[in-house]
Scaffold this motif. Sequence first.
Motif, PDB file in Angstrom:
ATOM      1  N   ILE A  82       0.848  -1.198   0.000  1.00 20.25           N
ATOM      2  CA  ILE A  82       0.000   0.000   0.000  1.00 20.25           C
ATOM      3  C   ILE A  82       0.880   1.243   0.000  1.00 20.25           C
ATOM      4  O   ILE A  82       0.692   2.171  -0.790  1.00 20.25           O
ATOM      5  N   VAL A  91      -8.052  -1.280  -0.887  1.00 22.33           N
ATOM      6  CA  VAL A  91      -7.625  -2.560  -0.318  1.00 22.33           C
ATOM      7  C   VAL A  91      -8.787  -3.543  -0.423  1.00 22.33           C
ATOM      8  O   VAL A  91      -9.913  -3.236  -0.046  1.00 22.33           O
ATOM      9  N   MET A 114      -4.070   1.693   7.031  1.00 25.54           N
ATOM     10  CA  MET A 114      -4.285   1.686   5.590  1.00 25.54           C
ATOM     11  C   MET A 114      -4.492   3.089   5.049  1.00 25.54           C
ATOM     12  O   MET A 114      -3.942   3.459   4.007  1.00 25.54           O
ATOM     13  N   ALA A 119      -4.429   4.218   1.221  1.00 25.60           N
ATOM     14  CA  ALA A 119      -5.667   3.597   0.762  1.00 25.60           C
ATOM     15  C   ALA A 119      -6.791   4.629   0.735  1.00 25.60           C
ATOM     16  O   ALA A 119      -6.904   5.463   1.637  1.00 25.60           O
TER      17      ALA A 119
END
Length: 228
Positions: A82, A91, A114, A119
């Motif tokens: 990521i 994701v 994330m 993300a």
Amino acid sequence: MKTVDQAVLNMLAEYDSATVQNAGILVRGFIPEDEDYTDPSVREYVSPGPHPAVGYALTSTWAPLNEQPGLDSDRISYFDSIARANVPVIVVQQDVEKPARRGAIIGDGMAYQMKALGAVGALVDGNARDVPGIEQAGLPLWATGRVPGHGPFNMIEHGIPVTVASLKIRPGDILVCDADGTTRVPVDIAADVAEMCAEVRAREGESHRFFAAPGFTTDQWEEWKARG
């Protein structure tokens, strides 16, 4: 990962997932639904706001209930992917436990990590927990359910094809996610699909204005039918 100009993603984000799906049909014709869009089992738990979340799929599989003897999978390497993508990513996580969809495979701790790493959304075939915390983290979330817990919770693989809500997703696919679900856009046709969205919107707008005319009559209906 093969990518497109960011302007293409920005264009796709101006349209809803249904318009993108219609544009895809005009570009390449109908394809099986399991290569096109998610089924009704996926639900939007944390909204991306007025525009869809659009990004490249980073895929992974998870087993949230039981120990996995002999498993040598490094969760950190997935999070590294990521961080190193340098593009907006969605994701994508699939629960492959037996039974599947029983434990949670994403929570607020993961969401904070994330989001910080780049993300722009999470699409989960499985359960989420700590949804208010995920919302506070600012990570748009689509999942097939919610539960409060999990077991030993292992990542199995990442960077492999997965299936989420009946949609087959490959690493690097472009995903357009909103309240209706997710539409998949292959990178190779993404620019054409983005441009076609404007035509879809124009056609729909013309139809909507026609039928919204005050005092609509059956003569107008006959006129519409004559257009073919």
